[in-house]
Design an enzyme around this catalytic site. Sequence first.
Site: not given
Length: 254
Positions: A158-160, A163
Amino acid sequence: MTTQPKIAIITGANRGLGRSAALRLAEDGVDLIITYRSHGEEADAVVDAVAGLGRTAVALPLDTGRAESFDRFTDDVRRVLKDRWGRESFDFLVNNAGGSLTASFAETTPEGFDELVNVHFRGVYFLTQRLVPVIADGGRVLNVSTGLTRFTGQGASAYASVKGAVEVLTRYLAKELGPRGITVNTVAPGPVATDFAGGVIRDNERFRALLDSQTALGRVGRPEDIGGVVASLLSENTGWITGQRIEASGGTLL
């Protein structure tokens, strides 16, 4: 005739990479507006450190996950620019503020996902939208991404992904703001030993040793490594770079 100093806004600059970037820019003669969501005492310490380097800094509260607050923040920026510098514009915007979520794809919740989107993408999108009219022609926007958009890491889907959306936005902004001479780029740090994600890289020696072994330069990053890259991308020497993703990872997983 006295030349006006450049002024940079760095979100989330009370600690970690944002703090390092602020101090490195101050060393280069740049004045600063830094933001913090909490830990105002840390922001005050950065302001004092910048003053110790002979530059001026102002700390303003900002929650980049709350887009409804951006109009008020922009008004605060305009007021501070006028009162402190006698200016109506600033030169550099560094979208650095953020948080982490470590969870497998199967375990990621809609609530956790939405929080990442609100801070890392929706916040960057609409805060930049509000501030672009206040950025001087010929200025710079620098978005902070992550090396995890190129290589993969456990629990970072999710984070990547969020980004990655910022990296696409960077290219579109570079195209739209180009007529004003404003460059827009992304810096993508690799693993860095900070308090990010609970300080797991900084404090877990075994994990850090594993990451060291996967890095061409033999170690994970330090905050000052990224601060130096940020300062370089905002210098007069890099004005012909725009719409680019610059990875600062020491050669992680080449």
